[in-house]
Design a protein around this motif. Structure first.
Motif, PDB file in Angstrom:
ATOM      1  N   ASP A  81       9.578 -11.303  25.609  1.00 60.57           N
ATOM      2  CA  ASP A  81       8.180 -11.579  25.972  1.00 60.57           C
ATOM      3  C   ASP A  81       7.457 -10.309  26.401  1.00 60.57           C
ATOM      4  OD1 ASP A  81       8.798 -14.854  27.476  1.00 60.57           O
ATOM      5  OD2 ASP A  81       8.466 -14.247  25.390  1.00 60.57           O
ATOM      6  N   SER A  82       8.192  -9.392  27.014  1.00 53.23           N
ATOM      7  CA  SER A  82       7.581  -8.175  27.544  1.00 53.23           C
ATOM      8  C   SER A  82       7.060  -7.245  26.452  1.00 53.23           C
ATOM      9  CB  SER A  82       8.583  -7.414  28.424  1.00 53.23           C
ATOM     10  OG  SER A  82       9.755  -7.115  27.690  1.00 53.23           O
ATOM     11  N   VAL A  83       7.515  -7.431  25.208  1.00 59.49           N
ATOM     12  CA  VAL A  83       7.100  -6.527  24.131  1.00 59.49           C
ATOM     13  C   VAL A  83       6.410  -7.261  22.991  1.00 59.49           C
ATOM     14  CG1 VAL A  83       9.042  -5.021  24.691  1.00 59.49           C
ATOM     15  CG2 VAL A  83       9.240  -6.610  22.763  1.00 59.49           C
ATOM     16  N   LYS A  84       6.373  -8.569  23.062  1.00 57.98           N
ATOM     17  CA  LYS A  84       5.792  -9.360  21.979  1.00 57.98           C
ATOM     18  C   LYS A  84       4.336  -8.972  21.757  1.00 57.98           C
ATOM     19  CE  LYS A  84       7.671 -13.303  21.969  1.00 57.98           C
ATOM     20  NZ  LYS A  84       8.063 -14.691  22.329  1.00 57.98           N
ATOM     21  N   GLY A  85       3.987  -8.768  20.496  1.00 60.11           N
ATOM     22  CA  GLY A  85       2.631  -8.362  20.155  1.00 60.11           C
ATOM     23  C   GLY A  85       2.410  -6.858  20.169  1.00 60.11           C
ATOM     24  N   ARG A  86       3.374  -6.122  20.716  1.00 64.34           N
ATOM     25  CA  ARG A  86       3.252  -4.655  20.780  1.00 64.34           C
ATOM     26  C   ARG A  86       4.327  -3.959  19.940  1.00 64.34           C
ATOM     27  NH1 ARG A  86       4.140  -2.086  25.428  1.00 64.34           N
ATOM     28  NH2 ARG A  86       5.562  -3.671  26.268  1.00 64.34           N
ATOM     29  N   PHE A  87       5.508  -4.540  19.867  1.00 60.21           N
ATOM     30  CA  PHE A  87       6.625  -3.946  19.141  1.00 60.21           C
ATOM     31  C   PHE A  87       6.863  -4.729  17.856  1.00 60.21           C
ATOM     32  CE2 PHE A  87       9.179  -1.992  22.927  1.00 60.21           C
ATOM     33  CZ  PHE A  87       8.026  -1.364  23.366  1.00 60.21           C
ATOM     34  N   THR A  88       7.292  -4.013  16.826  1.00 53.40           N
ATOM     35  CA  THR A  88       7.631  -4.637  15.552  1.00 53.40           C
ATOM     36  C   THR A  88       8.932  -4.055  15.032  1.00 53.40           C
ATOM     37  OG1 THR A  88       5.281  -4.904  15.006  1.00 53.40           O
ATOM     38  CG2 THR A  88       6.869  -5.139  13.207  1.00 53.40           C
ATOM     39  N   ILE A  89       9.874  -4.937  14.735  1.00 49.24           N
ATOM     40  CA  ILE A  89      11.144  -4.506  14.160  1.00 49.24           C
ATOM     41  C   ILE A  89      11.077  -4.674  12.648  1.00 49.24           C
ATOM     42  CG2 ILE A  89      12.242  -6.775  14.386  1.00 49.24           C
ATOM     43  CD1 ILE A  89      14.861  -5.310  15.111  1.00 49.24           C
ATOM     44  N   SER A  90      11.658  -3.732  11.937  1.00 47.98           N
ATOM     45  CA  SER A  90      11.699  -3.836  10.483  1.00 47.98           C
ATOM     46  C   SER A  90      12.966  -3.160   9.989  1.00 47.98           C
ATOM     47  CB  SER A  90      10.462  -3.191   9.842  1.00 47.98           C
ATOM     48  OG  SER A  90      10.397  -1.815  10.146  1.00 47.98           O
ATOM     49  N   ARG A  91      13.318  -3.464   8.763  1.00 49.02           N
ATOM     50  CA  ARG A  91      14.529  -2.873   8.207  1.00 49.02           C
ATOM     51  C   ARG A  91      14.267  -2.415   6.785  1.00 49.02           C
ATOM     52  NH1 ARG A  91      18.848  -7.002   9.622  1.00 49.02           N
ATOM     53  NH2 ARG A  91      20.160  -5.627   8.420  1.00 49.02           N
ATOM     54  N   ASP A  92      14.821  -1.264   6.451  1.00 48.89           N
ATOM     55  CA  ASP A  92      14.765  -0.726   5.096  1.00 48.89           C
ATOM     56  C   ASP A  92      16.207  -0.626   4.613  1.00 48.89           C
ATOM     57  OD1 ASP A  92      14.603   0.786   2.773  1.00 48.89           O
ATOM     58  OD2 ASP A  92      12.985   2.037   3.531  1.00 48.89           O
TER      59      ASP A  92
ATOM     60  N   PRO B 199       0.603   6.597  28.155  1.00 49.91           N
ATOM     61  CA  PRO B 199       0.318   5.156  28.115  1.00 49.91           C
ATOM     62  C   PRO B 199      -0.721   4.834  27.051  1.00 49.91           C
ATOM     63  CG  PRO B 199       0.439   5.912  30.379  1.00 49.91           C
ATOM     64  CD  PRO B 199       0.498   7.139  29.519  1.00 49.91           C
ATOM     65  N   GLY B 200      -0.460   3.763  26.304  1.00 54.02           N
ATOM     66  CA  GLY B 200      -1.322   3.382  25.200  1.00 54.02           C
ATOM     67  C   GLY B 200      -0.932   3.992  23.877  1.00 54.02           C
ATOM     68  N   GLY B 201      -0.010   4.929  23.904  1.00 59.74           N
ATOM     69  CA  GLY B 201       0.424   5.595  22.685  1.00 59.74           C
ATOM     70  C   GLY B 201       1.460   4.795  21.917  1.00 59.74           C
ATOM     71  N   SER B 202       1.947   5.401  20.834  1.00 56.18           N
ATOM     72  CA  SER B 202       2.893   4.742  19.942  1.00 56.18           C
ATOM     73  C   SER B 202       4.073   5.652  19.631  1.00 56.18           C
ATOM     74  CB  SER B 202       2.211   4.370  18.616  1.00 56.18           C
ATOM     75  OG  SER B 202       1.168   3.459  18.821  1.00 56.18           O
ATOM     76  N   LEU B 203       5.187   5.027  19.342  1.00 56.58           N
ATOM     77  CA  LEU B 203       6.374   5.715  18.844  1.00 56.58           C
ATOM     78  C   LEU B 203       7.050   4.799  17.832  1.00 56.58           C
ATOM     79  CD1 LEU B 203       8.130   7.203  22.021  1.00 56.58           C
ATOM     80  CD2 LEU B 203       7.059   8.509  20.169  1.00 56.58           C
ATOM     81  N   ARG B 204       7.756   5.405  16.892  1.00 50.57           N
ATOM     82  CA  ARG B 204       8.598   4.620  15.990  1.00 50.57           C
ATOM     83  C   ARG B 204      10.031   5.122  16.118  1.00 50.57           C
ATOM     84  NH1 ARG B 204       8.723   3.937   9.400  1.00 50.57           N
ATOM     85  NH2 ARG B 204       9.564   6.038   9.546  1.00 50.57           N
ATOM     86  N   LEU B 205      10.891   4.218  16.541  1.00 51.02           N
ATOM     87  CA  LEU B 205      12.317   4.530  16.646  1.00 51.02           C
ATOM     88  C   LEU B 205      13.015   4.166  15.341  1.00 51.02           C
ATOM     89  CD1 LEU B 205      13.140   3.171  20.219  1.00 51.02           C
ATOM     90  CD2 LEU B 205      12.178   5.388  19.550  1.00 51.02           C
ATOM     91  N   SER B 206      14.003   4.966  15.002  1.00 56.74           N
ATOM     92  CA  SER B 206      14.825   4.705  13.820  1.00 56.74           C
ATOM     93  C   SER B 206      16.271   4.511  14.238  1.00 56.74           C
ATOM     94  CB  SER B 206      14.738   5.867  12.833  1.00 56.74           C
ATOM     95  OG  SER B 206      13.422   6.072  12.376  1.00 56.74           O
ATOM     96  N   CYS B 207      16.953   3.681  13.501  1.00 54.90           N
ATOM     97  CA  CYS B 207      18.389   3.447  13.705  1.00 54.90           C
ATOM     98  C   CYS B 207      19.045   3.575  12.337  1.00 54.90           C
ATOM     99  CB  CYS B 207      18.614   2.068  14.300  1.00 54.90           C
ATOM    100  SG  CYS B 207      20.339   1.544  14.380  1.00 54.90           S
TER     101      CYS B 207
ATOM    102  N   ASN C  31      19.257   2.100   4.603  1.00 52.26           N
ATOM    103  CA  ASN C  31      20.270   1.745   5.606  1.00 52.26           C
ATOM    104  C   ASN C  31      19.778   2.037   7.020  1.00 52.26           C
ATOM    105  OD1 ASN C  31      22.729   0.378   5.360  1.00 52.26           O
ATOM    106  ND2 ASN C  31      23.933   2.212   5.826  1.00 52.26           N
ATOM    107  N   THR C  32      18.527   1.706   7.267  1.00 52.58           N
ATOM    108  CA  THR C  32      17.869   2.061   8.516  1.00 52.58           C
ATOM    109  C   THR C  32      17.038   0.883   9.028  1.00 52.58           C
ATOM    110  OG1 THR C  32      17.747   4.391   7.860  1.00 52.58           O
ATOM    111  CG2 THR C  32      16.244   3.688   9.598  1.00 52.58           C
ATOM    112  N   VAL C  33      17.030   0.746  10.342  1.00 53.34           N
ATOM    113  CA  VAL C  33      16.189  -0.234  11.016  1.00 53.34           C
ATOM    114  C   VAL C  33      15.223   0.531  11.912  1.00 53.34           C
ATOM    115  CG1 VAL C  33      16.144  -2.148  12.649  1.00 53.34           C
ATOM    116  CG2 VAL C  33      17.926  -2.027  10.915  1.00 53.34           C
ATOM    117  N   TYR C  34      14.002   0.019  12.026  1.00 56.56           N
ATOM    118  CA  TYR C  34      12.967   0.675  12.802  1.00 56.56           C
ATOM    119  C   TYR C  34      12.471  -0.226  13.922  1.00 56.56           C
ATOM    120  CZ  TYR C  34      12.834   3.487   8.544  1.00 56.56           C
ATOM    121  OH  TYR C  34      13.180   4.271   7.478  1.00 56.56           O
ATOM    122  N   LEU C  35      11.939   0.412  14.944  1.00 60.02           N
ATOM    123  CA  LEU C  35      11.233  -0.306  15.998  1.00 60.02           C
ATOM    124  C   LEU C  35       9.910   0.429  16.212  1.00 60.02           C
ATOM    125  CD1 LEU C  35      11.460  -2.699  17.999  1.00 60.02           C
ATOM    126  CD2 LEU C  35      12.139  -1.010  19.722  1.00 60.02           C
TER     127      LEU C  35
END
Length: 128
Positions: A62-73, A14-22, A77-81
């Motif tokens: 609402d449950s993730v707003k301010g904590r999660f950020t979506i981006s795309r490269d 809890p309190g940690g971070s991860l970055r997901l890739s698609c 050809n990849t999207v991140y969370l």
């Protein structure tokens, strides 16, 4: 062959971070809006975020707003969370999906029926 492959999940405190890739193959990701969903055991699939192409608009639950950020490269050809300040309730299998349109809207980004292609998912577990 259209394919989406998620990666980056794992066990985090809890309190940690991860970055997901698609990562997409078989098509060009920047033609589509891309969404992230999650599904916890015994619960319905929940729309987490969506990023449009073109105008670049983004939406978050609402449950993730301010904590999660979506981006795309688009070059990769990849999207991140990017997921920060993770909580035990964020534990779920996370999926990315291509929206049926270039643009996601506040009224449809969270609806699974707005998407056509899905990845196989990556497990995120938040626990001490």
């Amino acid at each position: 062959q259209v394919q989406l492959v998620e990666s980056g999940g794992g066990l985090v405190q809890p309190g940690g971070s991860l970055r997901l890739s698609c990562a997409a193959s078989g098509f060009t990701l920047d033609y589509y809006a891309i969404g992230w969903f999650r599904q916890a055991p015994g619960k319905e699939r929940e729309g987490v975020s969506c990023a449009s192409t073109g105008d670049g608009s983004t939406y978050y639950a609402d449950s993730v707003k301010g904590r999660f950020t979506i981006s795309r490269d688009n070059a990769k050809n990849t999207v991140y969370l990017q997921m920060n300040s993770l909580k035990p309730e964020d534990t779920a299998v996370y999926y990315c999906a291509t929206h049926r349109s270039h643009t996601c809207y506040s009224t449809n980004y969270y609806r699974p029926g707005s998407y056509n292609y899905w990845g196989q998912g990556t497990q995120v577990t938040v626990s001490s």
